[in-house]
Design an enzyme around this catalytic site. Structure first.
Site, PDB file in Angstrom:
ATOM      1  N   THR A  71      62.464  -9.245   5.363  1.00  0.00           N
ATOM      2  CA  THR A  71      63.536  -9.693   5.539  1.00  0.00           C
ATOM      3  C   THR A  71      64.235 -10.710   4.732  1.00  0.00           C
ATOM      4  O   THR A  71      65.110 -10.344   3.824  1.00  0.00           O
ATOM      5  CB  THR A  71      63.774 -10.225   7.248  1.00  0.00           C
ATOM      6  OG1 THR A  71      63.240  -9.130   7.921  1.00  0.00           O
ATOM      7  CG2 THR A  71      65.563 -10.554   7.140  1.00  0.00           C
ATOM      8  N   ASN A 150      59.930   3.486   8.628  1.00  0.00           N
ATOM      9  CA  ASN A 150      59.100   2.841   9.702  1.00  0.00           C
ATOM     10  C   ASN A 150      59.412   3.444  10.861  1.00  0.00           C
ATOM     11  O   ASN A 150      58.567   3.057  11.883  1.00  0.00           O
ATOM     12  CB  ASN A 150      59.605   1.113   9.795  1.00  0.00           C
ATOM     13  CG  ASN A 150      61.182   1.153  10.029  1.00  0.00           C
ATOM     14  OD1 ASN A 150      62.020   1.721   9.077  1.00  0.00           O
ATOM     15  ND2 ASN A 150      61.651   0.540  11.037  1.00  0.00           N
ATOM     16  N   GLN A 179      56.275  -0.683   4.796  1.00  0.00           N
ATOM     17  CA  GLN A 179      55.483   0.275   5.694  1.00  0.00           C
ATOM     18  C   GLN A 179      54.418   1.239   4.324  1.00  0.00           C
ATOM     19  O   GLN A 179      53.866   2.094   5.085  1.00  0.00           O
ATOM     20  CB  GLN A 179      56.154   1.337   6.442  1.00  0.00           C
ATOM     21  CG  GLN A 179      56.967   0.427   7.410  1.00  0.00           C
ATOM     22  CD  GLN A 179      56.028   0.141   8.651  1.00  0.00           C
ATOM     23  OE1 GLN A 179      54.969   0.418   8.860  1.00  0.00           O
ATOM     24  NE2 GLN A 179      56.682  -0.822   9.562  1.00  0.00           N
ATOM     25  N   SER A 197      55.686  -7.295   3.505  1.00  0.00           N
ATOM     26  CA  SER A 197      55.547  -8.367   4.689  1.00  0.00           C
ATOM     27  C   SER A 197      54.188  -8.348   5.098  1.00  0.00           C
ATOM     28  O   SER A 197      53.481  -7.393   5.376  1.00  0.00           O
ATOM     29  CB  SER A 197      56.331  -7.955   5.861  1.00  0.00           C
ATOM     30  OG  SER A 197      56.970  -8.795   6.495  1.00  0.00           O
ATOM     31  N   HIS A 199      52.326  -9.358   7.723  1.00  0.00           N
ATOM     32  CA  HIS A 199      51.801  -8.926   8.920  1.00  0.00           C
ATOM     33  C   HIS A 199      51.953  -7.504   9.141  1.00  0.00           C
ATOM     34  O   HIS A 199      51.320  -7.064  10.274  1.00  0.00           O
ATOM     35  CB  HIS A 199      52.690  -9.715  10.035  1.00  0.00           C
ATOM     36  CG  HIS A 199      54.181  -9.181  10.448  1.00  0.00           C
ATOM     37  ND1 HIS A 199      54.579  -8.252  11.351  1.00  0.00           N
ATOM     38  CD2 HIS A 199      55.480  -9.373   9.426  1.00  0.00           C
ATOM     39  CE1 HIS A 199      55.975  -8.005  11.263  1.00  0.00           C
ATOM     40  NE2 HIS A 199      56.250  -8.678  10.309  1.00  0.00           N
ATOM     41  N   THR A 235      59.758 -26.093  -0.154  1.00  0.00           N
ATOM     42  CA  THR A 235      58.199 -26.334  -0.738  1.00  0.00           C
ATOM     43  C   THR A 235      57.310 -24.999  -0.424  1.00  0.00           C
ATOM     44  O   THR A 235      57.442 -24.307   0.488  1.00  0.00           O
ATOM     45  CB  THR A 235      57.916 -27.577   0.188  1.00  0.00           C
ATOM     46  OG1 THR A 235      58.905 -28.552  -0.027  1.00  0.00           O
ATOM     47  CG2 THR A 235      56.300 -27.626  -0.110  1.00  0.00           C
ATOM     48  N   CYS A 321      62.945  -3.719  16.211  1.00  0.00           N
ATOM     49  CA  CYS A 321      64.132  -4.276  15.791  1.00  0.00           C
ATOM     50  C   CYS A 321      65.268  -3.356  16.679  1.00  0.00           C
ATOM     51  O   CYS A 321      66.124  -3.958  17.274  1.00  0.00           O
ATOM     52  CB  CYS A 321      64.515  -4.169  14.387  1.00  0.00           C
ATOM     53  SG  CYS A 321      63.383  -4.769  13.173  1.00  0.00           S
TER      54      CYS A 321
HETATM   55  N1  PLP Z   1      61.570  -3.174   6.223  1.00  0.00           N
HETATM   56  C1  PLP Z   1      60.864  -2.285   6.762  1.00  0.00           C
HETATM   57  C2  PLP Z   1      60.523  -0.859   6.644  1.00  0.00           C
HETATM   58  C3  PLP Z   1      60.249  -2.833   8.028  1.00  0.00           C
HETATM   59  O1  PLP Z   1      59.380  -2.229   8.883  1.00  0.00           O
HETATM   60  C4  PLP Z   1      60.209  -4.200   8.570  1.00  0.00           C
HETATM   61  C5  PLP Z   1      59.824  -4.683   9.742  1.00  0.00           C
HETATM   62  O2  PLP Z   1      59.607  -4.013  10.829  1.00  0.00           O
HETATM   63  C6  PLP Z   1      60.727  -4.953   7.702  1.00  0.00           C
HETATM   64  C7  PLP Z   1      61.644  -4.529   6.493  1.00  0.00           C
HETATM   65  C8  PLP Z   1      61.160  -6.366   7.822  1.00  0.00           C
HETATM   66  O3  PLP Z   1      60.125  -7.288   8.084  1.00  0.00           O
HETATM   67  P1  PLP Z   1      59.989  -8.458   8.713  1.00  0.00           P
HETATM   68  O4  PLP Z   1      60.339  -8.441  10.172  1.00  0.00           O
HETATM   69  O5  PLP Z   1      58.421  -8.852   8.680  1.00  0.00           O
HETATM   70  O6  PLP Z   1      60.480  -9.443   7.860  1.00  0.00           O
END
Ligand code: PLP
Length: 378
Positions: A71, A150, A179, A197, A199, A235, A321
């Site tokens: 994000t 996603n 993804q 990202s 995670h 930082t 989301c």
């Molecule tokens: N872009 C895509 C395609 C995603 O699937 C996601 C998270 O679901 C994001 C961006 C945003 O990632 P984060 O929530 O780790 O900032």
């Protein structure tokens, strides 16, 4: 519990957690500090960036910025580019397939006076390249698209998009590859900025990366101490940054193996599920193997998610989301999927921890859930 919501987040690998703790314990110094310990931290930081470049064979036109997640990476890239170009190329092209961390940024740029155009998508959920070509002009400063969707898993033709975009020298191409990593090879050729990202590939929450070709293209949107080339002040979180590299190496080096294993699971599930009356596969053929979206028209997606949850199967409706929002999902609408099928859609998403036994258990539990809801199917 069977976890099939890996597009929302994945389980961190133990060695990633270990790395995070180890660097916190032994190298917690600020890489900006002028003393010996700070210098050591700075050296490790630079070394980690070189390792990322080696992993993807990137040349020195690319720089790497560590962020708190995609994000933030998407915000820094999209706003940073748009602001830099606003006086000579103020049009932005995107599609309705994008994640909110792109769509909402673009919408806020529109409120600020940028002109936003949405490229059509095909029934398969791919960017319509002919339409993209007609939207391109010398006024376009930014084109943004995701590599793998996603919600449905469709893979965008990044190389073809890049070729069209770069017929126009002022246009910048941003790719949200969140993804894609670990599931399909990342494409950097013709790409100017790219977000990841941690995670989503067995790293930790709150860690991300932005790859930038020619860093001076970005206008900073966060101001402060000037860290990370002045575009991401604050930082540096060295333990996070070293940990994400650990996760990334493992994800990239195992992409092919994982892809073939998950493709088998995906095919098995597709064949199994379509045999039930009223069950449609929404994910197009050729979509990424780890995401399978299916629709049960007549039943609400939330009802299905709850029914699976009661059976110890964790999956989601559309995306983490949007699953809590009442509005119909833009991605599925953009692909022309009927409303009832969208309302009854669930996303099954797998990763490196998913096993054949998980798939077998899911199939068993699916039968139970189906029995509960089949009267409602249209
Ligand atoms: N872009 C895509 C395609 C995603 O699937 C996601 C998270 O679901 C994001 C961006 C945003 O990632 P984060 O929530 O780790 O900032």
């Amino acid at each position: 519990m069977i976890y099939l919501d890996n597009a929302a987040t994945t389980k961190p690998k133990q060695d990633v957690l270990d790395t995070f703790i180890k660097v916190n314990q032994s190298l917690y110094f600020n890489p900006n500090s002028p003393h010996q310990a700070g210098l050591q931290a700075e050296q490790l930081l630079q070394q980690s960036k070189r390792q990322i470049k080696d992993l993807f064979n990137l040349d020195n036109t690319f720089d790497i910025i560590y962020t708190s997640g995609a994000t933030e990476s998407n915000n820094i890239a999209l706003k940073g580019i748009a602001y830099k170009k606003k006086n000579f190329a103020n049009e932005i092209i995107t599609s309705l397939l994008e994640h909110p961390s792109v769509l909402e940024v673009v919408r806020s740029l529109e409120d600020e006076g940028f002109i936003v155009k949405y490229v059509d998508v095909t029934d398969e959920g791919r960017i319509d390249l002919n339409h993209l070509q007609t939207l391109m002009s010398d006024n376009v400063g930014l084109v943004t698209c995701m590599h793998v969707n996603n919600i449905m898993g469709q893979i965008q033709p990044i190389a073809d998009i890049a070729e069209i975009v770069h017929q126009y020298p002022k246009a910048h191409l941003h790719v949200d590859a969140v993804q894609a990593i670990g599931k399909t090879p990342l494409i950097f050729e013709g790409v100017d900025t790219l977000s990841l990202s941690g995670h989503k590939f067995n790293g930790l929450k709150g860690q991300g990366i932005l790859f930038v070709r020619n860093i001076h293209q970005l206008e900073p949107i966060v101001h402060g101490g000037g860290q990370e080339f002045g575009v991401r002040s604050g930082t540096v979180n060295l333990p996070m940054d070293i940990a994400i590299v650990k996760a990334m190496k493992s994800a990239v080096n195992h992409t092919q193996d994982l892809n073939s294993r998950l493709s088998e699971f995906n095919n098995e599930l597709r064949q199994y599920l379509v045999a039930f009356r009223g069950v449609e596969v929404n994910s197009p053929k050729g979509a990424a193997a780890h995401i399978l979206n299916v629709g049960l028209a007549g039943v609400k997606g939330e009802v299905l998610v709850n029914a699976f949850s009661k059976n110890d199967i964790m999956l989601s409706t559309t995306s983490a989301c949007s699953s809590k929002k009442a509005s119909l999902n833009e991605v599925l609408l953009a692909m022309g999927i009927p409303t009832k099928q969208i309302e009854g859609s669930i996303r099954i998403s797998m990763d490196s921890y998913t096993t054949e036994a998980d798939i077998e258990t899911f199939k068993e539990k699916f039968k139970l859930v189906y029995e509960e809801v089949k009267e409602l199917l249209v």
